[in-house]
Design an enzyme around this catalytic site. Structure first.
Site, PDB file in Angstrom:
ATOM      1  N   ARG A 141     -25.114 -29.637  10.683  1.00  0.00           N
ATOM      2  CA  ARG A 141     -24.959 -31.051  11.062  1.00  0.00           C
ATOM      3  C   ARG A 141     -23.570 -31.298  11.638  1.00  0.00           C
ATOM      4  NH1 ARG A 141     -28.774 -31.176   7.018  1.00  0.00           N
ATOM      5  NH2 ARG A 141     -30.749 -31.940   7.883  1.00  0.00           N
ATOM      6  N   ASP A 170     -30.362 -25.924  11.892  1.00  0.00           N
ATOM      7  CA  ASP A 170     -31.068 -27.175  11.614  1.00  0.00           C
ATOM      8  C   ASP A 170     -31.403 -27.829  12.944  1.00  0.00           C
ATOM      9  OD1 ASP A 170     -31.971 -29.633  10.147  1.00  0.00           O
ATOM     10  OD2 ASP A 170     -30.939 -28.628   8.507  1.00  0.00           O
ATOM     11  N   HIS A 241     -37.102 -28.461  10.501  1.00  0.00           N
ATOM     12  CA  HIS A 241     -35.660 -28.457  10.788  1.00  0.00           C
ATOM     13  C   HIS A 241     -35.325 -27.447  11.883  1.00  0.00           C
ATOM     14  CE1 HIS A 241     -34.346 -31.304   7.747  1.00  0.00           C
ATOM     15  NE2 HIS A 241     -35.109 -30.687   6.854  1.00  0.00           N
ATOM     16  N   ASP A 307     -38.375 -26.710   3.836  1.00  0.00           N
ATOM     17  CA  ASP A 307     -38.417 -28.091   3.360  1.00  0.00           C
ATOM     18  C   ASP A 307     -38.704 -29.054   4.506  1.00  0.00           C
ATOM     19  OD1 ASP A 307     -35.841 -27.431   4.454  1.00  0.00           O
ATOM     20  OD2 ASP A 307     -35.102 -29.358   3.735  1.00  0.00           O
ATOM     21  N   GLU A 308     -39.154 -30.225   4.136  1.00  0.00           N
ATOM     22  CA  GLU A 308     -39.277 -31.370   5.041  1.00  0.00           C
ATOM     23  C   GLU A 308     -39.918 -30.977   6.376  1.00  0.00           C
ATOM     24  OE1 GLU A 308     -35.700 -34.279   3.452  1.00  0.00           O
ATOM     25  OE2 GLU A 308     -35.214 -32.821   5.011  1.00  0.00           O
ATOM     26  N   TRP A 374     -34.720 -28.768  -5.332  1.00  0.00           N
ATOM     27  CA  TRP A 374     -33.817 -29.811  -4.850  1.00  0.00           C
ATOM     28  C   TRP A 374     -34.345 -31.231  -5.055  1.00  0.00           C
ATOM     29  CZ3 TRP A 374     -34.393 -33.500  -0.918  1.00  0.00           C
ATOM     30  CH2 TRP A 374     -35.542 -33.392  -0.122  1.00  0.00           C
ATOM     31  N   ASP A 401     -22.983 -34.924  -1.353  1.00  0.00           N
ATOM     32  CA  ASP A 401     -22.890 -35.949  -0.317  1.00  0.00           C
ATOM     33  C   ASP A 401     -23.186 -37.334  -0.882  1.00  0.00           C
ATOM     34  OD1 ASP A 401     -25.352 -34.363  -0.431  1.00  0.00           O
ATOM     35  OD2 ASP A 401     -26.202 -35.866   0.903  1.00  0.00           O
ATOM     36  N   TRP A 449     -24.303 -31.559   2.074  1.00  0.00           N
ATOM     37  CA  TRP A 449     -24.918 -31.833   3.374  1.00  0.00           C
ATOM     38  C   TRP A 449     -23.963 -32.692   4.187  1.00  0.00           C
ATOM     39  CZ3 TRP A 449     -28.960 -28.866   4.235  1.00  0.00           C
ATOM     40  CH2 TRP A 449     -29.713 -28.427   3.146  1.00  0.00           C
ATOM     41  N   GLU A 451     -24.119 -34.580   7.164  1.00  0.00           N
ATOM     42  CA  GLU A 451     -24.450 -35.573   8.185  1.00  0.00           C
ATOM     43  C   GLU A 451     -23.318 -36.588   8.371  1.00  0.00           C
ATOM     44  OE1 GLU A 451     -26.577 -34.572   5.849  1.00  0.00           O
ATOM     45  OE2 GLU A 451     -28.653 -34.550   6.581  1.00  0.00           O
TER      46      GLU A 451
END
Length: 534
Positions: A141, A170, A241, A307-308, A374, A401, A449, A451
């Site tokens: 990120r 990512d 991602h 993930d995601e 997580w 974060d 993380w 971001e």
């Protein structure tokens, strides 16, 4: 907090001077080199080689009656003995010696050349609770230049953390050179602009952001970590991602439902809808990526993300639906499990182990895979009960974060309030696991993380001082969370802040952010109330 400290009566001290020598038994060379290069440089001492019977000596030894990372540090009038069950144990003893020498030992050069540096006569015996004591750093990120990565390895070593989870890819950037696929860094390593703040923020930084590590950079990072007894676990995210990779090689995406040729490296935050296509071409491409990754990283575990991964494109893709039918799968969740299972088998055939985020449980857990839990404790509990190894890193507890205070001056406040005390009271092993199931908990990890962390100072602010509390949780055998002596920890932190100052760490002060650490007007995403403990 060490397991045992025995201080000698009379308050006698041993002093390190220009005459202090180092004797290193075979197998202790990493600590010998570190003592001269780091501790010697900080104190202005040459720490020359000398015989083991010298009175003014640091002696490094191995003792196979100790556990691998266990150590015994003995300070007497005859010198200092640093004894470990392995080379790592000797190294952790050296980290404790550095702490005992005071904050000056954490600098790059001596403040008072010629000064005598003293340590009280004592014996410290210690060993870690967990073998996986990790820090995950997201450099996708916001890119952290190589020197910043090496600095964080030093900070990890100072806190006896031993696994560096390197989040290299990512949607917002691809950070590792892959020689057979040069567009991954030519195109995928930079984005045209960057969202400033949470994804709902109206603010943008309208300049390109990027960077990547060459393969020689990676070799240097891995070697530097190994000298500090830190294992580097790389993460290459699949099948979600992955927009940075798709931007570089559009054929990796679901071309039958989206114009992947029009995609750029993503410039905002959140869960991206553009995911890898479940094709043979994609599998062969990532096998090529992982072949180069395995050459660079000797770690037992390779992290594949998992993930995601939104399933909407797969639902709409005739090619993905044909793949589901061809494989006899029930749905898109099983398609993701097939994708992860392919790389589980591929890595296993090469003597490595796959680890992924707890979504890899969905649609069936890949055989032999380990889980980074997580989304809470639940994924880790399910995996441990099924006989799979687990690293506990629940978002609600150890995502650094997340904001450190409910104060409105907290910079870009994200998630739940996680104070220093909250992290100190984190327990990695859920009490509902049986003793046998709990043995599958390899350890724990704090995740950073980035971001909303645009530079090293912001990473420091979010990580420290909470990473110090986390390090004690990961290393020490502490009472159950309600009975932990946080007041005692705070007293010891008073000394540790001076060490962090000497190291140049831009931590969050106990009284709140300094004026230049605030980000007034930058939108965050605070969540009120206590985090769920599940």
């Amino acid at each position: 907090m060490p397991r045992a400290v025995e201080k000698r009566r009379g308050g006698q001290e041993f002093g390190l001077t220009e005459h202090t020598t180092v004797w290193a038994a075979p197998g202790t060379g990493t600590t010998e080199r570190w003592l001269r290069a780091v501790l010697g440089a900080a104190l202005g001492l040459p720490l020359r080689p000398g015989p083991p019977d010298a009175r003014d000596a640091l002696r490094l030894r191995l003792d196979d009656t100790l556990a691998p990372e266990e150590y015994r540090l003995s300070v007497t009038g005859a010198g200092v003995d640093l004894t470990g069950g392995s080379a790592a144990g000797v190294f952790w003893a050296a980290q404790t010696l550095r702490q005992l020498l005071g904050p000056d030992a954490f600098r790059k050069a001596p403040l008072r050349p010629g000064a005598r540096h003293t340590v009280e006569h004592q014996v410290i015996e210690d060993r870690p609770r967990f073998r996986w004591r990790g820090l995950m750093l997201d450099v996708a990120r916001h890119f952290l230049p190589k020197d910043g990565v090496l600095r964080y390895l030093d900070l990890m070593a100072a806190h006896k953390l031993n696994v560096f989870h390197f989040h290299l890819t990512d949607d917002q950037g691809w950070r590792i050179e892959i020689e057979r696929y040069p567009k991954l860094t030519e195109i995928g390593s930079w984005r045209a602009r960057t969202k400033f703040g949470h994804r709902a923020s109206p603010l943008w930084e309208d300049k390109p952001h990027g960077g990547y590590y060459t393969q020689d950079d990676i070799r240097e990072i891995v070697a530097y970590a190994a000298e500090r007894h830190i294992t580097v676990v790389p993460e290459i995210d699949v099948p979600g991602h992955s927009q940075a990779a798709i931007a570089a090689y559009p054929e990796l995406g679901n071309t039958d439902v989206v114009d992947t040729g029009a995609l750029a490296v993503w410039d905002t935050w959140g869960v991206c809808p553009n995911v890898l296509a479940p094709t043979e071409n994609t599998l062969r491409f990532y096998e090529g990526v992982f072949e180069e990754v395995l050459d660079l990283f000797p770690s037992e575990f390779i992290h594949v993300g998992g993930d995601e991964c939104p399933k909407d494109q797969w639902r709409r893709s005739p090619a993905a639906q044909a793949r589901i039918a061809e494989l006899g799968l029930a749905d898109e969740n099983e398609l993701q499990a097939w994708f992860i299972g392919h790389f589980d088998a591929w890595l296993s055939a090469r003597g490595r182990r796959l680890i992924g985020w707890d979504e890899i449980l969905e649609g069936g857990l890949a055989r032999g895979a380990a889980v980074s839990s997580w989304r809470g404790y639940g994924g880790g509990v399910a995996a441990a009960r099924a006989g799979h190894d687990v690293v506990m890193c629940p978002e609600q507890q150890v995502y650094l974060d997340h904001r450190q205070s409910a104060d409105p001056g907290e910079p870009v406040p994200i998630g739940y309030v996680r104070t220093l005390e909250d992290v100190y009271r984190f327990e990695p092993v859920p009490p509902l696991l049986t003793e046998r199931e709990a043995r599958h908990v390899l350890g724990t990890q704090a995740n950073v993380w980035t971001e909303v962390m645009e530079d090293q100072g912001r990473v420091d602010y979010q990580a420290f001082p909470r990473l110090a509390a986390f390090a004690e949780v990961a290393w020490s055998v502490l009472p159950p969370p309600p009975r932990r002596d946080f007041a005692g920890f705070e007293r010891r932190m008073a000394a540790h802040y001076r060490r962090l100052d000497a190291l140049g760490v831009a931590y969050r002060p106990p009284t709140g952010p300094r004026p230049w650490q605030r980000r007034p007007g930058v939108l965050g995403r605070p969540i009120d109330g206590p985090p769920p403990n599940k």
